[in-house]
Design an enzyme around this catalytic site. Structure first.
Site, mmCIF file in Angstrom:
data_model
loop_
_atom_site.group_PDB
_atom_site.id
_atom_site.type_symbol
_atom_site.label_atom_id
_atom_site.label_comp_id
_atom_site.label_asym_id
_atom_site.label_seq_id
_atom_site.Cartn_x
_atom_site.Cartn_y
_atom_site.Cartn_z
ATOM 1 N N ARG A 154 0.846 -1.144 -0.009
ATOM 2 C CA ARG A 154 -0.022 -0.015 0.032
ATOM 3 C C ARG A 154 0.758 1.140 -0.087
ATOM 4 O O ARG A 154 0.435 2.252 -0.427
ATOM 5 C CB ARG A 154 -0.919 -0.122 1.239
ATOM 6 N N ASP A 169 -4.198 7.186 6.547
ATOM 7 C CA ASP A 169 -4.454 5.889 7.384
ATOM 8 C C ASP A 169 -4.263 6.002 8.676
ATOM 9 O O ASP A 169 -3.307 6.970 9.127
ATOM 10 C CB ASP A 169 -3.546 4.659 6.614
#
Ligand SMILES: Nc1cc(-c2ccc3cc[nH]c3c2)n[nH]1
Length: 235
Positions: A154, A169
């Site tokens: 990611r 995040d």
């Protein structure tokens, strides 16, 4: 970035490699994932990859020879040997900071054990760093290896695509707040309505609401995250 996964069960990774984000990253030549079956290096007269533990006890131990031979052969395959990681309940705890560190590597070798683990000479000779994904015991290192691959990819530029970013995040560097709640259509479902602010079109109000939700959720569920001071993260 190249991942080499050394395992007794390479087939575990077959469907995982097809999952959309990873498949796109592989297709886009951003990521390579190479599972290797350590059994292919079990070349003693009995072709054994495991054996009973010296000193007795339950279970089987993975023999040093096929593992060391496999790792050395795989390291020779690439342009450089890469960072060798053994998945283990005794290892350094994986957190987002370690994920970010690993995402800077160009090659990771993930060594997955099974049964009662590896003969100690594997660690003596190869000196792998050990990483744990949490204080619970799995049946092998493969799930932990997938967790590392999943979290690391990611952060590789281009993998998430332009519309999505990992910057906000939970746990990303400098971010100590949990994610805010998400809503999508229909606006009302079983009498539960999405918050009006999210449909207001007022981006400043939406951002403020989301920030407040993150703070309240973090206080409720993970107050410990708010206790950490930024300096301690560099220790
Ligand atoms: N965090 C964590 C790793 C493991 C793990 C890793 C390798 C083996 C091999 C046999 N059992 C294993 C368990 N459990 N929990």
């Amino acid at each position: 970035m190249r991942f080499d996964v050394l395992t007794l069960f390479p087939e575990i990774f077959s469907s995982y490699l097809g999952q959309s984000l990873l498949a796109k990253a592989i297709e886009g030549n951003l990521v390579e994932v190479h599972p290797h079956d350590m059994r292919k290096w079990a070349n003693d007269k009995h072709n054994r990859v495991d054996d009973r533990p010296f000193g007795g006890g339950a279970g089987m131990v993975i023999r040093a020879e096929p593992v060391v031979e496999c790792v050395e052969a795989v390291q020779r395959e690439g342009s450089h040997p890469g960072r060798l990681i053994m998945l283990s309940p005794q290892g350094r705890r994986l957190d987002q900071r370690l994920v970010e560190e690993l995402s800077q590597e160009s090659r990771l070798l993930l060594l997955c054990g099974r049964y009662e683990g590896f003969d100690q000479r594997v660690s003596d000779l190869l000196q792998p760093e050990e990483i744990s994904i949490g204080d619970y015991v799995l049946n092998g290192g493969e799930v932990a290896a997938m967790a590392i691959i999943d979290a690391v990819i990611r952060l590789i530029p281009g993998v998430l695509g332009d519309e999505t970013s990992s910057v906000d995040d939970s746990f990303s560097s400098g971010n100590r707040l949990l994610e805010f709640p998400q809503y999508t259509r229909p606006r009302v479902y079983r009498g539960l309505a999405a918050p009006d602010v999210l449909l207001s079109g007022d981006h400043a109000q939406i951002a403020a609401w989301r920030k407040q939700q993150s703070i309240e959720r973090t206080k409720r569920r993970r107050a410990d995250l708010l206790d950490r001071d930024v300096e301690s993260e560099d220790e």
